[in-house]
Design an enzyme around this catalytic site. Structure first.
Site, mmCIF file in Angstrom:
data_model
loop_
_atom_site.group_PDB
_atom_site.id
_atom_site.type_symbol
_atom_site.label_atom_id
_atom_site.label_comp_id
_atom_site.label_asym_id
_atom_site.label_seq_id
_atom_site.Cartn_x
_atom_site.Cartn_y
_atom_site.Cartn_z
ATOM 1 N N CYS A 122 0.882 -1.164 0.000
ATOM 2 C CA CYS A 122 0.000 0.000 0.000
ATOM 3 C C CYS A 122 0.915 1.207 0.000
ATOM 4 C CB CYS A 122 -0.912 0.025 1.234
ATOM 5 S SG CYS A 122 -1.907 1.534 1.303
ATOM 6 N N CYS A 180 -0.680 4.424 2.174
ATOM 7 C CA CYS A 180 -0.669 4.380 3.648
ATOM 8 C C CYS A 180 -0.254 2.976 4.042
ATOM 9 C CB CYS A 180 -1.989 4.821 4.262
ATOM 10 S SG CYS A 180 -3.449 4.078 3.567
ATOM 11 N N SER A 181 -1.149 2.187 4.553
ATOM 12 C CA SER A 181 -0.775 0.839 4.952
ATOM 13 C C SER A 181 -1.977 -0.074 4.925
ATOM 14 C CB SER A 181 -0.176 0.859 6.366
ATOM 15 O OG SER A 181 0.849 1.816 6.441
ATOM 16 N N CYS A 182 -2.825 0.087 3.903
ATOM 17 C CA CYS A 182 -4.014 -0.750 3.778
ATOM 18 C C CYS A 182 -3.590 -2.214 3.738
ATOM 19 C CB CYS A 182 -4.781 -0.398 2.511
ATOM 20 S SG CYS A 182 -5.414 1.287 2.559
#
Lengths: 200, 109
Positions: A104, A107-109
């Site tokens: 991701c 962000c950090s999905c």
């Protein structure tokens, strides 16, 4: 960013969290029991052991594998793992010809329902930046070999769609049932930075 | 003038250079510090209570000042995003938040 950079229990950051939580409690907007329940869910109930069961079933049940690749959200829900925030799950299959890698960049999905919370490295700038630009270099860094002819597909997750890799079933696992197979499946193999190793 | 961050924010990291090797930790815990777990739970509770939605939450983190974005940890950004939205929406006030923080800081000594 390494975990050494995470502020400790006496930090200003930890105090800000305490200040916020105590204000919200005082206003009656949250309850301690609900906060504890949420923490328990993320610490103990969501984790890669769920994804491993999905993978092991796909390896042993061809009809399930078809459903999983067709409609990941529904097939994963079938196993009792529901999306935490209604996101769509897409499962991509690794084969001898195609290797998939999930990132991701924004962000950090991450597929919480099947893998739990992401590790720090997945959320770190080096991985987010480089998976998009030099995915073969990233795989090298993880010690993962793929053939020069193998097509490498990089999937950039977002708020609505979360990807999970269905890794290749390793050799010398013909006699294993789904439960034993699930033991072999690692979180990293479902992100696509590594492969599932054969049993010792 | 339109803010540049609308066009290309620091959060849009795909392809950036110079961040160095990927640092991994063996046997990494789900949370490294208790405050991280509480930060996640507070944000989830506020989302569930519809005090803000997921798009607003992501945007609140994308609006974080770039130099802080780069040096902060994941849950620090969650925390600052949550505080920003709760202040903007008037769920808490800057005065009461600061007062509570001062109180806790004093108690810590």
């Amino acid at each position: 960013m390494s975990s050494n950079d995470i502020p400790g229990p006496d930090s200003e950051t930890a105090l800000r969290v305490k200040a916020l939580e105590s204000l919200l409690l005082e206003k009656g907007l949250i309850e301690t029991s609900a906060i504890d329940e949420l923490i328990d869910m993320f610490e103990n109930r969501l984790g890669p052991w769920n994804g491993a069961k999905v993978v092991a079933r796909a390896w042993t049940d061809p009809d399930y594998k078809d459903r999983l690749l067709q409609n990941g959200t529904a097939a994963i829900a079938e196993m009792g793992f529901e999306a935490v925030q209604g996101e769509e799950m897409v499962v991509v299959e690794n084969t001898a010809e195609v290797h998939n890698l999930v990132v991701c960049t924004l962000c950090s999905c991450f597929p919480w329902a099947t893998l739990g919370l992401p590790p720090v490295w997945y959320k770190s700038a080096p991985f987010r930046a480089r998976a998009a630009r030099d995915p073969r270099g990233v795989l090298d860094e993880f010690g993962t070999q793929i053939g020069a002819d193998t097509e490498l597909r990089v999937w950039d997750s977002n708020a609505e769609v979360r990807y999970m890799v269905l890794p290749e079933r390793p050799v010398r696992t013909e006699g294993l049932n789904a439960e034993a197979l699930a033991e072999l499946v690692t979180r990293d193999s479902m992100i696509g930075v590594s492969k599932v190793a054969s049993p010792d | 003038m339109r803010r540049r961050s609308f066009l290309n924010g620091v959060h849009d990291m795909g392809g950036m250079h110079g961040f160095g090797p990927i640092v991994r930790e063996a046997d990494e815990p789900v949370f490294h510090e208790e405050w991280e777990a509480h930060t996640l739970a507070l944000a989830r509770a506020m989302l569930a209570g519809l005090y803000f939605n997921l798009d607003e939450f992501r945007h609140s983190m994308e609006r974080i000042e770039p130099s802080y974005y780069l040096r902060s940890s994941y849950y620090e950004r969650w925390l600052e995003g949550t505080i920003t939205l709760l202040l903007e929406k008037g769920v808490i006030s800057q005065q009461e938040f600061q007062a509570r923080l001062d109180e806790l800081t004093e108690r810590r000594g």
